[in-house]
Scaffold this motif. Structure first.
Motif, PDB file in Angstrom:
ATOM      1  N   VAL A  62       0.810  -1.225   0.000  1.00 33.05           N
ATOM      2  CA  VAL A  62       0.000   0.000   0.000  1.00 33.05           C
ATOM      3  C   VAL A  62       0.842   1.273   0.000  1.00 33.05           C
ATOM      4  O   VAL A  62       0.605   2.170  -0.825  1.00 33.05           O
ATOM      5  CB  VAL A  62      -0.992  -0.013   1.187  1.00 33.05           C
TER       6      VAL A  62
ATOM      7  N   LEU B 270      -4.735  -0.639  -5.900  1.00 36.91           N
ATOM      8  CA  LEU B 270      -5.325  -0.314  -4.601  1.00 36.91           C
ATOM      9  C   LEU B 270      -6.793  -0.734  -4.558  1.00 36.91           C
ATOM     10  O   LEU B 270      -7.273  -1.266  -3.548  1.00 36.91           O
ATOM     11  CB  LEU B 270      -5.195   1.179  -4.322  1.00 36.91           C
TER      12      LEU B 270
ATOM     13  N   ILE C 195      -6.082   1.054   3.352  1.00 38.38           N
ATOM     14  CA  ILE C 195      -5.826   1.816   2.128  1.00 38.38           C
ATOM     15  C   ILE C 195      -6.446   3.199   2.235  1.00 38.38           C
ATOM     16  O   ILE C 195      -5.818   4.220   1.905  1.00 38.38           O
ATOM     17  CB  ILE C 195      -6.383   1.064   0.904  1.00 38.38           C
TER      18      ILE C 195
END
Length: 334
Positions: free
Chosen positions: A239, A259, A272
């Motif tokens: 991430v 993502l 995220i």
């Protein structure tokens, strides 16, 4: 000293001594009354000098120059010998590697050996077409050692051939991990990139571990290639790198897609969203980067992303506010 005794003491055969004489390398100082060659101590010393120089790999012509040419430069000759020796070692090493590759394929007979040799030669061909056909042949029943495919892909400059080789490796079930790890550590950037792209297309657990290592690589491009591949495997450690890619507009669309895919896993969505919000709130990114971050956040499910979008809908940047408001209407739609 007669030629027979010289041969015994020097270890140089009488025949070779005569050959040296015919080339003018060493001439007996005298002759006996019976006409036999007679060597002086100086002649014998020269014979030993000749043999010493030959032991370094000099040709007989080079030996003659070394002993008789007043303008001879030893350092230049030694440099040339070093170069030639390295070339010979490289050739012998390549042969040894090829023999090991053939042995690893466990050929059942000479026909198999010849077939493997032909494919290995094709992989090293100057023709990109031949290299590509060889790569494709490796998944059509041809037994090509995985290590040979790895070596080929790490050195392949043609993108089409490299793609075929990566596909062949993925179809082979994996392997050659040590060579791929060495590729990641190569001093050449292009080799490192080929290595990480190859690993990214291999589904094995070993490939995932190498990608985790690549995520901490000093080479930024290696990290950027490893992160989307890890995200596709559900590894949330990717991430931060993916968020950086969005901010830096470095394959940002690919990073945003990665993502979004990773956020489909409930455990990753909030992480995220938090990472994106933190970058938006940090104040260190410019307007264009904030818009990209907002667009990426729009694709992330969960309450953390929704709450952030509500706040962003009142952002001073009109483009950011409009994007956030529009996304919220879509989220609220039945």
């Amino acid at each position: 000293m007669l030629i027979g005794e010289v041969a015994r003491r020097s270890g140089v055969s009488a025949r070779m001594l005569r050959h040296y004489e015919s080339l003018g390398l060493v001439r007996p100082t005298g002759r006996t009354d019976a006409g036999y060659r007679e060597y002086s101590d100086e002649d014998i010393r020269r014979i030993f000098h000749i043999e010493s120089l030959r032991s370094l790999g000099l040709s007989l012509r080079e030996v003659g120059s070394a002993l008789d040419d007043p303008g001879f430069t030893p350092s230049r000759l030694v440099d040339d010998l070093v170069r030639r020796t390295r070339e010979r070692i490289a050739a012998e090493t390549a042969l040894l590697t090829r023999l090991r590759r053939i042995g690893a394929a466990e050929p059942a007979g000479w026909q198999d050996v010849l077939h493997i040799v032909a494919l290995l030669q094709a992989l090293g061909s100057e023709s990109a077409g031949k290299r590509q056909r060889a790569a494709l042949s490796s998944v059509e029943g041809a037994s090509v050692p995985v290590e040979a495919l790895v070596e080929a892909v790490l050195g392949e400059p043609d993108p089409n051939v490299a793609g075929a080789l990566r596909w062949a490796l993925a179809q082979s079930g994996g392997g050659g991990w040590e060579l791929l790890a060495e590729g990641l550590g190569s001093p050449m950037a292009e080799v490192r990139e080929r290595a990480v792209r190859t690993i990214a297309e291999m589904p094995n657990d070993e490939a995932t571990e190498l990608l985790r290592e690549a995520l901490g690589h000093s080479d930024l491009e290696v990290r950027r290639c490893a992160a989307p591949a890890l995200a596709a495997r559900g590894v949330a450690d990717a991430v931060p790198t993916l968020v950086d890619m969005v901010v830096e507009e470095a394959r940002d669309a690919e990073a945003a897609d990665a993502l979004t895919a990773l956020a489909s896993r409930p455990a990753s969505a909030d992480r995220i969203a938090t990472a994106l919000v933190d970058r938006l709130a940090g104040g260190a990114v410019g307007p264009a980067a904030r818009r990209r971050l907002t667009q990426a956040l729009a694709e992330i499910p969960g309450s953390t992303a929704s709450h952030a979008l509500v706040e962003l809908s009142h952002d001073e940047d009109r483009a950011v506010a409009l994007t956030a408001a529009y996304v919220l209407t879509l989220r609220d739609a039945p």
